[in-house]
Scaffold this motif. Structure first.
Motif, short mmCIF file in Angstrom:
data_model
loop_
_atom_site.label_atom_id
_atom_site.label_comp_id
_atom_site.label_asym_id
_atom_site.label_seq_id
_atom_site.Cartn_x
_atom_site.Cartn_y
_atom_site.Cartn_z
N GLU A 81 -63.47 -42.47 -6.32
CA GLU A 81 -64.30 -42.41 -5.12
C GLU A 81 -65.02 -41.07 -5.01
OE1 GLU A 81 -64.81 -44.85 -2.43
OE2 GLU A 81 -64.33 -45.93 -4.28
N PHE A 82 -64.30 -39.99 -5.30
CA PHE A 82 -64.91 -38.66 -5.25
C PHE A 82 -66.03 -38.55 -6.28
CE2 PHE A 82 -65.13 -34.27 -6.79
CZ PHE A 82 -65.45 -33.61 -5.61
N LYS A 84 -67.89 -40.91 -7.45
CA LYS A 84 -69.05 -41.69 -7.00
C LYS A 84 -69.79 -40.97 -5.87
CE LYS A 84 -66.78 -45.55 -6.32
NZ LYS A 84 -66.50 -46.96 -5.94
N GLN A 85 -69.04 -40.40 -4.94
CA GLN A 85 -69.66 -39.76 -3.79
C GLN A 85 -70.38 -38.47 -4.16
OE1 GLN A 85 -66.58 -39.21 -0.87
NE2 GLN A 85 -66.07 -41.39 -0.78
N GLN A 86 -69.80 -37.71 -5.10
CA GLN A 86 -70.34 -36.39 -5.43
C GLN A 86 -71.04 -36.35 -6.79
OE1 GLN A 86 -70.24 -33.96 -3.18
NE2 GLN A 86 -69.14 -35.33 -1.78
N ASN A 87 -71.14 -37.51 -7.45
CA ASN A 87 -71.72 -37.57 -8.79
C ASN A 87 -71.01 -36.58 -9.72
OD1 ASN A 87 -73.47 -38.56 -10.75
ND2 ASN A 87 -75.01 -36.97 -10.35
N GLN A 133 -58.88 -46.18 1.88
CA GLN A 133 -60.05 -45.31 2.07
C GLN A 133 -59.70 -43.87 1.73
OE1 GLN A 133 -62.82 -45.80 5.50
NE2 GLN A 133 -62.06 -43.80 6.14
#
Length: 220
Positions: free
Chosen positions: A64-65, A67-70, A121
Motif C-alpha cells: 500500500e505504501f 502504491k501511495q508513494q510510488n 486499511q
C-alpha cells in the motif's frame, strides 16, 4: 439512572437536541475514562515470527505504501508486532525492508483490521530512526548466497583482502560458502565464509562486511 424521550420524525431538530442532551448527560455521569475502556491496551503479539497472518499484514502495508508513494520497498522480515483491540484490531508492525538502493531500513506500519467486514486499511507508515527509536540491532539471520547484495559484499571483500596483502598475485573468489546478515543502526552487515584462490592455494576466509549509507563497503 434512566433517560427517556419520544423522537418524532416530524421534529428532527428536537430529536437532535434530545440526542445531544443524552450523550452529554452520560458523559457527565460516567466520566470520559469509561469511553477509553473500549480501546484496549497495546500488547505484543506472541510468536509473531511464525505467523503467516502477521507477515501478510506487513506485506500488505508495504504494498500500500509503495502504491501511495510510488516507492520501491521490498519486504525483508517483521522484527516486532503489537496489537490493540478497538473496533476490530490495530496492528503496529516494525519491519525491515530494502529500498531501491538495496539498503535495509526499519519501518513502522499501523494497520487497522475489522475481520467481520473483511476491512483492512493502512493507517500510517513511516521510517524509523534506529538510534532514536531503540532498534539498534537485529539478530543474525541466514541470507541466500545468490542475493545480489551478498555477491557485492563478497566481491568487495576480495578487493580489500587483495589491498591488505600487498601481493602482486590476484585473489580470486571461488565460492560464497555461506552468508549471514543483520542490520545495525540501519546499516547492512554480512558475515561471509568465502573460498578464495591465491597463487595455487584455495583457502576459506571468514569476513565481516559493512555497507555504509553511502553504499561503500568496509571490512571489520
Amino acid at each position: 439512572m434512566s433517560i427517556s424521550g419520544n423522537c418524532n420524525v416530524s421534529r428532527p431538530l428536537a430529536c437532535l437536541k434530545l440526542t445531544m442532551a443524552i450523550v452529554i448527560t452520560l458523559l457527565c455521569f460516567f466520566g470520559t475514562n469509561t469511553l477509553a475502556f473500549y480501546a484496549g491496551a497495546v500488547r505484543d503479539v506472541p510468536n509473531f515470527q511464525h505467523s503467516p497472518r502477521i507477515d501478510g499484514l506487513a506485506r500488505f502495508a508495504l504494498n500500500e505504501f509503495n502504491k501511495q508513494q510510488n516507492a520501491q520497498l521490498s519486504f525483508s522480515k517483521v522484527v516486532r508486532a503489537r496489537e490493540q483491540m478497538v473496533s476490530g484490531m490495530v496492528y503496529y508492525l516494525t519491519m525491515e525492508a530494502l529500498d531501491g538502493h538495496r539498503t535495509t531500513g526499519l519501518y513502522l506500519a499501523k494497520v487497522w483490521v475489522v475481520p467481520w467486514t473483511n476491512f483492512t486499511q493502512l493507517e500510517d507508515f513511516k521510517q524509523l530512526d534506529a538510534d532514536k527509536d531503540g532498534y539498534q540491532t537485529s539478530l543474525w539471520h541466514a541470507v541466500r548466497v545468490q542475493d545480489p547484495m551478498v555477491k557485492e559484499a563478497a566481491e568487495n571483500a576480495v578487493k580489500i583482502l587483495q589491498q591488505r596483502s600487498n601481493s602482486l598475485m590476484p585473489y580470486e573468489l571461488q565460492e560464497i560458502v555461506s552468508a549471514k546478515g543483520k542490520v545495525v543502526n540501519a546499516l547492512n552487515i554480512f558475515d561471509l565464509l568465502l573460498k578464495i584462490k591465491w597463487e595455487n592455494k584455495v583457502q576459506n576466509y571468514e569476513v565481516e562486511m559493512k555497507r555504509t549509507l553511502e553504499g561503500k563497503w568496509t571490512m571489520n
